[in-house]
Design a protein around this motif. Structure first.
Motif, short mmCIF file in Angstrom:
data_model
loop_
_atom_site.label_atom_id
_atom_site.label_comp_id
_atom_site.label_asym_id
_atom_site.label_seq_id
_atom_site.Cartn_x
_atom_site.Cartn_y
_atom_site.Cartn_z
N TRP A 1 -48.94 3.84 75.76
CA TRP A 1 -49.33 3.33 74.46
C TRP A 1 -50.38 2.25 74.65
CZ3 TRP A 1 -47.83 5.77 70.19
CH2 TRP A 1 -46.72 6.58 70.27
N GLU A 2 -51.44 2.32 73.83
CA GLU A 2 -52.51 1.33 73.91
C GLU A 2 -52.72 0.67 72.56
OE1 GLU A 2 -55.96 3.55 75.24
OE2 GLU A 2 -55.64 2.79 77.26
N HIS A 3 -53.00 -0.63 72.61
CA HIS A 3 -53.34 -1.35 71.38
C HIS A 3 -54.63 -0.76 70.85
CE1 HIS A 3 -55.19 -4.79 69.19
NE2 HIS A 3 -53.99 -4.79 68.65
N GLU A 4 -54.62 -0.37 69.59
CA GLU A 4 -55.77 0.34 69.02
C GLU A 4 -56.64 -0.53 68.14
OE1 GLU A 4 -54.95 3.45 66.15
OE2 GLU A 4 -56.47 4.66 67.10
N ARG A 5 -56.04 -1.23 67.24
CA ARG A 5 -56.84 -2.02 66.27
C ARG A 5 -56.10 -3.26 65.87
NH1 ARG A 5 -55.53 1.64 61.05
NH2 ARG A 5 -54.51 3.26 62.19
N TRP B 1 -51.79 -2.03 65.72
CA TRP B 1 -51.59 -0.59 65.81
C TRP B 1 -51.64 -0.15 67.26
CZ3 TRP B 1 -50.28 3.06 62.30
CH2 TRP B 1 -50.24 2.67 60.97
N TYR B 2 -50.75 0.78 67.60
CA TYR B 2 -50.72 1.35 68.95
C TYR B 2 -50.88 2.86 68.84
CZ TYR B 2 -49.30 -3.12 70.73
OH TYR B 2 -49.27 -4.45 71.06
N LYS B 3 -51.61 3.42 69.79
CA LYS B 3 -51.86 4.85 69.83
C LYS B 3 -51.55 5.36 71.23
CE LYS B 3 -55.38 8.29 68.70
NZ LYS B 3 -54.61 9.05 67.76
N GLU C 1 -49.16 7.38 66.68
CA GLU C 1 -49.55 6.02 66.31
C GLU C 1 -48.39 5.33 65.63
OE1 GLU C 1 -53.51 5.08 64.58
OE2 GLU C 1 -53.61 7.25 64.37
N ASN D 1 -52.17 7.25 74.45
CA ASN D 1 -53.32 7.71 75.22
C ASN D 1 -52.82 8.81 76.16
OD1 ASN D 1 -55.20 8.06 77.39
ND2 ASN D 1 -56.16 6.13 76.79
#
Length: 76
Positions: free
Chosen positions: A72-76, A62-64, A39, A66
């Motif tokens: 990388w995916e936008h998380e929040r 935030w990116y996490k 992250e 996957n």
């Protein structure tokens, strides 16, 4: 706005300000991979404390990583 900055999940420091979101994003992806973090956050740098140890970020995302998608995916 001064530029873009952020940090990886277990980092104790922000990256130096970057002129573009893309260059900050690329560096944060690289740092996260090298430190085995999954992250990181990135945002618009609005200010730096007088002693330089704290950055004020706005519009933080935030990116996490996957694992299933391999991206990388936008998380929040």
């Amino acid at each position: 706005m001064i530029g873009y900055s952020g940090y990886t999940e277990h980092s104790d420091y922000y990256i130096a300000p970057h002129d573009t979101w893309e260059s900050a994003f690329e560096l944060l992806k690289q740092l996260a991979c090298e430190s085995e973090d999954d992250e990181f956050c990135i945002g618009e740098l609005q200010g730096i404390s007088q002693n330089g140890d704290m950055f004020l970020l706005k519009n933080v995302k935030w990116y996490k990583w996957n694992e299933d998608k391999g991206e990388w995916e936008h998380e929040r």
